[in-house]
Scaffold this motif. Structure first.
Motif, PDB file in Angstrom:
ATOM      1  N   ALA A 160       0.854  -1.186   0.000  1.00 20.35           N
ATOM      2  CA  ALA A 160       0.000   0.000   0.000  1.00 20.35           C
ATOM      3  C   ALA A 160       0.890   1.237   0.000  1.00 20.35           C
ATOM      4  O   ALA A 160       2.059   1.176   0.393  1.00 20.35           O
ATOM      5  CB  ALA A 160      -0.913   0.007   1.235  1.00 20.35           C
ATOM      6  N   THR A 161       0.317   2.342  -0.446  1.00 20.30           N
ATOM      7  CA  THR A 161       1.010   3.629  -0.424  1.00 20.30           C
ATOM      8  C   THR A 161       0.043   4.677   0.112  1.00 20.30           C
ATOM      9  O   THR A 161      -1.171   4.472   0.119  1.00 20.30           O
ATOM     10  CB  THR A 161       1.488   4.056  -1.828  1.00 20.30           C
ATOM     11  N   GLY A 162       0.580   5.804   0.543  1.00 21.14           N
ATOM     12  CA  GLY A 162      -0.281   6.865   1.041  1.00 21.14           C
ATOM     13  C   GLY A 162       0.409   8.210   1.035  1.00 21.14           C
ATOM     14  O   GLY A 162       1.635   8.294   0.972  1.00 21.14           O
ATOM     15  N   THR A 163      -0.400   9.246   1.072  1.00 19.02           N
ATOM     16  CA  THR A 163       0.087  10.615   1.187  1.00 19.02           C
ATOM     17  C   THR A 163      -0.743  11.341   2.239  1.00 19.02           C
ATOM     18  O   THR A 163      -1.896  10.989   2.488  1.00 19.02           O
ATOM     19  CB  THR A 163      -0.019  11.386  -0.151  1.00 19.02           C
ATOM     20  N   SER A 164      -0.139  12.329   2.853  1.00 24.41           N
ATOM     21  CA  SER A 164      -0.837  13.169   3.841  1.00 24.41           C
ATOM     22  C   SER A 164      -0.326  14.590   3.753  1.00 24.41           C
ATOM     23  O   SER A 164       0.831  14.827   3.399  1.00 24.41           O
ATOM     24  CB  SER A 164      -0.589  12.687   5.272  1.00 24.41           C
ATOM     25  N   THR A 165      -1.197  15.507   4.108  1.00 23.51           N
ATOM     26  CA  THR A 165      -0.811  16.895   4.315  1.00 23.51           C
ATOM     27  C   THR A 165      -1.134  17.223   5.761  1.00 23.51           C
ATOM     28  O   THR A 165      -2.214  16.891   6.257  1.00 23.51           O
ATOM     29  CB  THR A 165      -1.574  17.835   3.365  1.00 23.51           C
TER      30      THR A 165
END
Length: 174
Positions: A160-165
């Motif tokens: 899995a991959t993810g991004t956040s701000t």
């Protein structure tokens, strides 16, 4: 410095450190920058957050702008289809991204997530075994930081991959 690039070799499983769980008292973290705080958790100098015990996820390594977590999928995290619940996967990615952001903070600064996105590539099962999530800060402004993370198995396959701000609140001026 560890090679945690996307082409880094597969990892060797490690044991969850035996550390206290709870929340650090303000006097314990006074004057500490974010990286020092994160590095103090696996040594037991600061307590690990209670969720780390519940989800069996821990900090393995941290440096400026980077945090590596490990996690052990267990039967307690199975969904009705017999897969590890996506919430468990999202939690370890969120921890890696958030702690990567924390490593760039000055003493007294804080952050909260503004938004996050996760993409599931492969299912996590009990047979997957230990996983690692590697979070990296990819951008920093005065008030925000963006981070990305990937979750992989011991063979280096991306699960899995993810991004956040994140919104950054500077330390209160005295």
């Amino acid at each position: 410095m560890q090679d945690l690039s996307p082409s880094a070799p597969a990892f060797t499983p490690s044991l969850m450190p035996e550390v206290p769980f709870g929340l650090a008292r303000p006097e314990e973290v006074a004057g500490m920058n974010g990286l020092d705080m994160i590095r103090a958790i696996p040594t037991g100098r600061l307590p690990a957050p209670p969720i780390a015990r519940t989800f069996k996820q821990w900090i393995e390594h941290a440096e400026h702008g980077l945090a590596e977590f490990r996690g052990e999928p267990e039967a307690a995290y199975l969904n009705p289809m017999g897969l590890i619940h996506g919430g468990w996967t999202m939690a370890i990615l969120d921890s890696a991204k958030g702690c990567a952001v924390q490593t760039i903070l000055a003493p007294g600064d804080a952050y909260v997530s503004l938004g996050t996105e996760v993409k599931f590539m492969r299912p996590v099962t009990l047979k997957t075994g230990q996983v690692r999530a590697i979070g990296r800060v990819i951008d920093r402004t005065r008030q925000t930081a963006s981070a990305e993370a990937r979750l992989e198995d011991t063979r280096g396959r991306i699960l899995a991959t993810g991004t956040s701000t994140c919104f950054i609140t500077p330390a209160a001026k005295e």
